[in-house]
Design an enzyme around this catalytic site. Sequence first.
Site, PDB file in Angstrom:
ATOM      1  N   SER A 126      19.012  54.683  69.704  1.00  0.00           N
ATOM      2  CA  SER A 126      19.240  53.358  69.126  1.00  0.00           C
ATOM      3  C   SER A 126      20.623  53.272  68.498  1.00  0.00           C
ATOM      4  O   SER A 126      21.162  54.274  68.001  1.00  0.00           O
ATOM      5  CB  SER A 126      18.185  53.071  68.060  1.00  0.00           C
ATOM      6  OG  SER A 126      18.520  51.935  67.286  1.00  0.00           O
ATOM      7  N   TYR A 151      13.652  54.729  60.533  1.00  0.00           N
ATOM      8  CA  TYR A 151      13.678  54.552  61.987  1.00  0.00           C
ATOM      9  C   TYR A 151      14.930  55.190  62.575  1.00  0.00           C
ATOM     10  O   TYR A 151      14.865  55.950  63.552  1.00  0.00           O
ATOM     11  CB  TYR A 151      13.622  53.066  62.339  1.00  0.00           C
ATOM     12  CG  TYR A 151      13.898  52.796  63.796  1.00  0.00           C
ATOM     13  CD1 TYR A 151      12.976  53.175  64.761  1.00  0.00           C
ATOM     14  CD2 TYR A 151      15.081  52.183  64.209  1.00  0.00           C
ATOM     15  CE1 TYR A 151      13.232  52.951  66.113  1.00  0.00           C
ATOM     16  CE2 TYR A 151      15.343  51.957  65.545  1.00  0.00           C
ATOM     17  CZ  TYR A 151      14.412  52.339  66.493  1.00  0.00           C
ATOM     18  OH  TYR A 151      14.663  52.126  67.822  1.00  0.00           O
TER      19      TYR A 151
END
Length: 334
Positions: A126, A151
Amino acid sequence: MKYLVTGAAGFIGFHVSKRLLEAGHQVVGIDNLNDYYDVSLKQARLELLAQPGFQFHKIDLADREGMTDLFASGHFERVFISPHRLAVRYSLENPHAYADSNLTGFLNILEGCRHNKIQHLLYASSSSVYGLNRKMPFSTDDSVDHPVSLYAATKKANELMAHTYSHLYGLPATGLRFFTVYGPWGRPDMALFKFTKAMLEGKSIDVYNYGKMKRDFTYIDDIAEAIIRLQDVIPHADTQWTVETGTPAASIAPYRVYNIGNSSPVELMDYIQALEDALGIEAKKNMLPLQPGDVLETSADTKALYEVIGFTPETTVKDGVKNFVNWYRDFYKV
């Protein structure tokens, strides 16, 4: 070629599975079908994948025994790990769910790949790994040691775990740093989906940091195209690489990391304007401060991606948002 696609009922996993099937590959899709968002949307995606060459298994990545059995019987050649437990803000509220999926689940897949001689592992990282970085655009040559959400930390951990298995066991692994993916069949927790739903219902939308944010919005078809091209670019060990002189995106192991983004950051307010134009509705806006875990801007340097596949995402926000709105109206009959 036979593929295992995790999160096949999810947004990106669905689109990648669809493209692989269209190319004539066999796909075994897995998903735990959790209720983080509307399960009926996940089921609708699976219904479109239900065709010759596709099998589906409901299984949780954190199920060690189940994943071991799946790999042992599956005879997979390549594996694509689509994003799991994506939302930055949700990770702050439910950290253990992220650890189960993004860490334990990822380890189970690495073990499956290790013991079953997988040709190529492609996995979702990501843009959030860039964390506190301020230099734009974000480059895979940059340090990614200061995440600002759990995350993001799990995605950084995935890259480190993948490198370890590449180094120890010769597993060819490619990490894909996605930048703000959007488009048809998207997730209900994403801004475009939430904004569209609220505006059609005459409700206000929440605009964080008073709209003073930029994102490198990347259309789903461009993401899928890049993945399809990269699956044939199997990394090899670079014997000339060193920690002192080499890029962090490569290694002496068969390991690579790429940015996949549009390389054209868009102001949040311009994104909202594109949605207003597509819907023919002016949004009622709740202007709010920056939320914990958010960053002010993302921008992808995709030169390395272009060098290996001759492609970079190019769909404009105007066209991409319009395509999403057309899908949303058709799917929900509004």
